[in-house]
Design a protein around this motif. Structure first.
Motif, PDB file in Angstrom:
ATOM      1  N   TYR A  31      -1.181   0.550  51.438  1.00  0.00           N
ATOM      2  CA  TYR A  31      -1.175   1.000  50.039  1.00  0.00           C
ATOM      3  C   TYR A  31      -0.916  -0.158  49.078  1.00  0.00           C
ATOM      4  O   TYR A  31      -0.363  -1.184  49.464  1.00  0.00           O
ATOM      5  CB  TYR A  31      -0.127   2.111  49.863  1.00  0.00           C
ATOM      6  CG  TYR A  31      -0.437   3.333  50.716  1.00  0.00           C
ATOM      7  CD1 TYR A  31      -1.366   4.274  50.287  1.00  0.00           C
ATOM      8  CD2 TYR A  31       0.155   3.505  51.961  1.00  0.00           C
ATOM      9  CE1 TYR A  31      -1.681   5.379  51.074  1.00  0.00           C
ATOM     10  CE2 TYR A  31      -0.158   4.614  52.760  1.00  0.00           C
ATOM     11  CZ  TYR A  31      -1.074   5.542  52.301  1.00  0.00           C
ATOM     12  OH  TYR A  31      -1.390   6.618  53.087  1.00  0.00           O
ATOM     13  N   PHE A  87       0.758   4.577  57.925  1.00  0.00           N
ATOM     14  CA  PHE A  87       1.152   5.952  57.630  1.00  0.00           C
ATOM     15  C   PHE A  87       1.196   6.686  58.981  1.00  0.00           C
ATOM     16  O   PHE A  87       0.178   6.767  59.679  1.00  0.00           O
ATOM     17  CB  PHE A  87       0.115   6.576  56.682  1.00  0.00           C
ATOM     18  CG  PHE A  87       0.427   7.975  56.299  1.00  0.00           C
ATOM     19  CD1 PHE A  87       1.473   8.256  55.431  1.00  0.00           C
ATOM     20  CD2 PHE A  87      -0.329   9.030  56.791  1.00  0.00           C
ATOM     21  CE1 PHE A  87       1.765   9.568  55.064  1.00  0.00           C
ATOM     22  CE2 PHE A  87      -0.045  10.334  56.430  1.00  0.00           C
ATOM     23  CZ  PHE A  87       0.997  10.608  55.566  1.00  0.00           C
ATOM     24  N   TRP A 141       7.789   8.994  51.843  1.00  0.00           N
ATOM     25  CA  TRP A 141       7.130   9.312  50.573  1.00  0.00           C
ATOM     26  C   TRP A 141       7.843  10.514  49.975  1.00  0.00           C
ATOM     27  O   TRP A 141       8.464  11.293  50.717  1.00  0.00           O
ATOM     28  CB  TRP A 141       5.678   9.699  50.824  1.00  0.00           C
ATOM     29  CG  TRP A 141       4.799   8.593  51.279  1.00  0.00           C
ATOM     30  CD1 TRP A 141       4.542   8.243  52.578  1.00  0.00           C
ATOM     31  CD2 TRP A 141       4.040   7.715  50.466  1.00  0.00           C
ATOM     32  NE1 TRP A 141       3.669   7.185  52.608  1.00  0.00           N
ATOM     33  CE2 TRP A 141       3.337   6.845  51.320  1.00  0.00           C
ATOM     34  CE3 TRP A 141       3.877   7.574  49.086  1.00  0.00           C
ATOM     35  CZ2 TRP A 141       2.492   5.842  50.849  1.00  0.00           C
ATOM     36  CZ3 TRP A 141       3.038   6.581  48.616  1.00  0.00           C
ATOM     37  CH2 TRP A 141       2.347   5.718  49.488  1.00  0.00           C
ATOM     38  N   GLN A 144       5.286  16.395  49.661  1.00  0.00           N
ATOM     39  CA  GLN A 144       3.852  16.567  49.399  1.00  0.00           C
ATOM     40  C   GLN A 144       3.567  17.932  48.773  1.00  0.00           C
ATOM     41  O   GLN A 144       3.972  18.975  49.311  1.00  0.00           O
ATOM     42  CB  GLN A 144       3.092  16.443  50.723  1.00  0.00           C
ATOM     43  CG  GLN A 144       3.448  15.168  51.502  1.00  0.00           C
ATOM     44  CD  GLN A 144       2.873  13.914  50.892  1.00  0.00           C
ATOM     45  OE1 GLN A 144       1.674  13.702  50.919  1.00  0.00           O
ATOM     46  NE2 GLN A 144       3.734  13.053  50.336  1.00  0.00           N
ATOM     47  N   ARG A 164      -8.883  17.156  50.134  1.00  0.00           N
ATOM     48  CA  ARG A 164      -8.689  15.825  50.722  1.00  0.00           C
ATOM     49  C   ARG A 164      -7.780  15.932  51.949  1.00  0.00           C
ATOM     50  O   ARG A 164      -6.778  16.651  51.931  1.00  0.00           O
ATOM     51  CB  ARG A 164      -8.020  14.896  49.704  1.00  0.00           C
ATOM     52  CG  ARG A 164      -7.651  13.576  50.336  1.00  0.00           C
ATOM     53  CD  ARG A 164      -6.793  12.697  49.452  1.00  0.00           C
ATOM     54  NE  ARG A 164      -6.448  11.498  50.174  1.00  0.00           N
ATOM     55  CZ  ARG A 164      -5.223  10.975  50.242  1.00  0.00           C
ATOM     56  NH1 ARG A 164      -4.209  11.541  49.604  1.00  0.00           N
ATOM     57  NH2 ARG A 164      -5.003   9.881  50.936  1.00  0.00           N
ATOM     58  N   TYR A 166      -5.724  13.304  54.924  1.00  0.00           N
ATOM     59  CA  TYR A 166      -5.392  11.903  55.210  1.00  0.00           C
ATOM     60  C   TYR A 166      -4.857  11.705  56.623  1.00  0.00           C
ATOM     61  O   TYR A 166      -4.303  10.660  56.942  1.00  0.00           O
ATOM     62  CB  TYR A 166      -4.451  11.322  54.152  1.00  0.00           C
ATOM     63  CG  TYR A 166      -3.102  12.019  53.958  1.00  0.00           C
ATOM     64  CD1 TYR A 166      -2.370  12.494  55.028  1.00  0.00           C
ATOM     65  CD2 TYR A 166      -2.553  12.152  52.689  1.00  0.00           C
ATOM     66  CE1 TYR A 166      -1.136  13.088  54.849  1.00  0.00           C
ATOM     67  CE2 TYR A 166      -1.318  12.746  52.494  1.00  0.00           C
ATOM     68  CZ  TYR A 166      -0.619  13.216  53.583  1.00  0.00           C
ATOM     69  OH  TYR A 166       0.607  13.802  53.407  1.00  0.00           O
ATOM     70  N   VAL A 186      -6.622   6.613  49.490  1.00  0.00           N
ATOM     71  CA  VAL A 186      -6.085   6.719  48.125  1.00  0.00           C
ATOM     72  C   VAL A 186      -6.980   6.078  47.027  1.00  0.00           C
ATOM     73  O   VAL A 186      -7.262   6.720  46.022  1.00  0.00           O
ATOM     74  CB  VAL A 186      -4.645   6.165  48.047  1.00  0.00           C
ATOM     75  CG1 VAL A 186      -4.203   5.954  46.613  1.00  0.00           C
ATOM     76  CG2 VAL A 186      -3.693   7.135  48.732  1.00  0.00           C
ATOM     77  N   SER A 204       1.916  13.231  47.297  1.00  0.00           N
ATOM     78  CA  SER A 204       3.187  13.120  46.565  1.00  0.00           C
ATOM     79  C   SER A 204       2.950  13.035  45.056  1.00  0.00           C
ATOM     80  O   SER A 204       1.858  12.667  44.615  1.00  0.00           O
ATOM     81  CB  SER A 204       3.923  11.861  47.020  1.00  0.00           C
ATOM     82  OG  SER A 204       3.116  10.732  46.767  1.00  0.00           O
ATOM     83  N   THR A 207       1.717   9.385  44.367  1.00  0.00           N
ATOM     84  CA  THR A 207       0.298   9.053  44.527  1.00  0.00           C
ATOM     85  C   THR A 207      -0.511   9.686  43.394  1.00  0.00           C
ATOM     86  O   THR A 207      -1.459   9.078  42.898  1.00  0.00           O
ATOM     87  CB  THR A 207      -0.179   9.480  45.932  1.00  0.00           C
ATOM     88  OG1 THR A 207       0.534   8.673  46.877  1.00  0.00           O
ATOM     89  CG2 THR A 207      -1.665   9.278  46.127  1.00  0.00           C
ATOM     90  N   PRO A 228       6.330  12.850  54.470  1.00  0.00           N
ATOM     91  CA  PRO A 228       5.817  11.907  55.473  1.00  0.00           C
ATOM     92  C   PRO A 228       6.361  10.495  55.266  1.00  0.00           C
ATOM     93  O   PRO A 228       7.043  10.234  54.268  1.00  0.00           O
ATOM     94  CB  PRO A 228       4.316  11.953  55.216  1.00  0.00           C
ATOM     95  CG  PRO A 228       4.198  12.192  53.751  1.00  0.00           C
ATOM     96  CD  PRO A 228       5.392  13.039  53.362  1.00  0.00           C
TER      97      PRO A 228
HETATM   98  N1  PCA Z   1       0.667   9.181  49.477  1.00  0.00           N
HETATM   99  C1  PCA Z   1      -0.166   8.672  50.533  1.00  0.00           C
HETATM  100  C2  PCA Z   1       0.535   9.098  51.779  1.00  0.00           C
HETATM  101  C3  PCA Z   1       1.477  10.144  51.387  1.00  0.00           C
HETATM  102  C4  PCA Z   1       1.562  10.028  49.933  1.00  0.00           C
HETATM  103  O1  PCA Z   1       2.380  10.604  49.230  1.00  0.00           O
HETATM  104  C5  PCA Z   1      -1.534   9.261  50.491  1.00  0.00           C
HETATM  105  O2  PCA Z   1      -1.768  10.197  49.745  1.00  0.00           O
HETATM  106  O3  PCA Z   1      -2.388   8.780  51.247  1.00  0.00           O
END
Ligand code: PCA
Length: 322
Positions: A31, A87, A141, A144, A164, A166, A186, A204, A207, A228
């Motif tokens: 990230y 992740f 993080w 979610q 989406r 991930y 992302v 989150s 993000t 996560p």
């Molecule tokens: N953001 C990252 C991982 C978890 C988060 O909150 C994402 O969305 O990929």
């Protein structure tokens, strides 16, 4: 005169020794720099450098600039890079233990998430060890939650949507929610929304805030389904090649990073949720119906997870005590 010569010689020897021992390591992270796990990675690298007097210089390559996210586990395992951040959930298909990170409603408060992490750690370490990797630290993080274009009173409102994903677990979740999953990284989220590839996501507040989610969604339903983590791992052979002091410097900095992460995440969650509100996103608590429906999906996913790998998963759940 003689003394001075000895002094110069030993100084030279010391500096040449230190340059022989000095190492530059590469640490890809998935990230970008605005994310708190990345900020912690930079601080971790700085702390190691200071503690080793520059002998171990870890270069952080953020935003998947050196290695693409799905390739980072292999890059560390094979020693292509010495360390990397991952992740945890993206490794769900490698071994079910990695799925502990993305099971809805298994841990929804930061205290529970910390307890789950402690419960999962021994099995995680065992599995990583088999793959030639050593766990250094993990950073959570914020919880979610659900981003959509329209309000969601129950799952019926998501029928036919494109969500989406991930990780393998979030693909499964999207299926069970009656939507179609698409894996998107992302940086590609804004475009995926604007081109209609997705119209919902679970991630989150951070993000969402970093990606200016208000440009493409209007509603945020605070389901707080799971918390996560990113983990930082080191190639075990690279670690063993370090001298004892450098090993200790790495472990100490890792413990500090993990502690800092759990402290920061709680504040970060509040701050970023406020940013969503300030930019016009409607933030609501989930309806009782939605909570009930999602809890049933969480229970099903937990059972499927147990069925996938009895021994390891049961060990985690027994340690966790929930
Ligand atoms: N953001 C990252 C991982 C978890 C988060 O909150 C994402 O969305 O990929």
């Amino acid at each position: 005169m003689f003394k001075k010569t000895v002094f110069v010689a030993s100084t030279l020897l010391a500096s040449s020794l230190s340059s022989v021992n000095a190492a530059q390591w590469h640490m890809p992270t998935p990230y970008g720099d605005a994310n708190h796990p990345t900020k912690i990675a930079y601080q971790f690298a700085e702390e190691v450098k200071t503690a080793t007097n520059g002998d171990l210089d870890i270069v952080v390559h953020s935003g998947a600039s050196l290695v693409k996210h799905p390739e980072i586990p292999r890059a560390v395992r094979t020693g292509q890079v010495q360390m990397g951040e991952i992740f945890i959930g993206i490794m769900g298909n490698t071994h079910p233990i990695f799925k502990h990170d993305n099971i809805p409603f298994l841990a929804t408060t930061y205290d529970d998430a910390e307890a789950l992490w402690q419960a999962a750690k021994p099995e995680m370490e065992k599995q990583l060890k088999k793959e030639g990797m050593t766990l250094l630290y993990a950073v959570a993080w914020p919880a979610q939650s659900l981003y959509t274009k329209k309000p969601v009173a129950s799952l019926a409102d998501l029928a036919g949507s494109r969500m989406r994903a991930y990780s393998p677990s979030t693909s499964r979740l999207a299926d069970l929610m009656g939507s179609t999953p698409t894996t998107i990284q992302v940086p590609d989220i804004p475009q995926a929304f604007s081109t209609g590839i997705i119209d919902a996501m679970v991630t989150s507040p951070s993000t969402g805030a970093n990606g200016q989610a208000w440009d493409y969604v209007n509603h945020y339903t605070n389901i707080q389904a799971w918390i996560p983590k990113n983990m930082v791992v080191v190639n075990t052979r690279s670690f063993k090649r370090l001298d004892k002091d450098a090993q200790q410097a790495l472990l100490t900095a890792a413990a500090n990073a993990e502690e800092k992460g759990w402290q920061i995440v709680r504040e970060q969650a509040k701050k970023d949720t406020q940013t969503l509100i300030d930019n016009g996103i409607t933030v609501v608590e989930p309806s009782d119906t939605l909570v009930k429906e999602l809890s049933a999906i969480g229970a099903q996913m937990k059972q499927e997870w147990i069925d996938e790998s009895g021994a390891e998963v049961k060990a985690v759940l027994t340690n966790y005590g929930k």
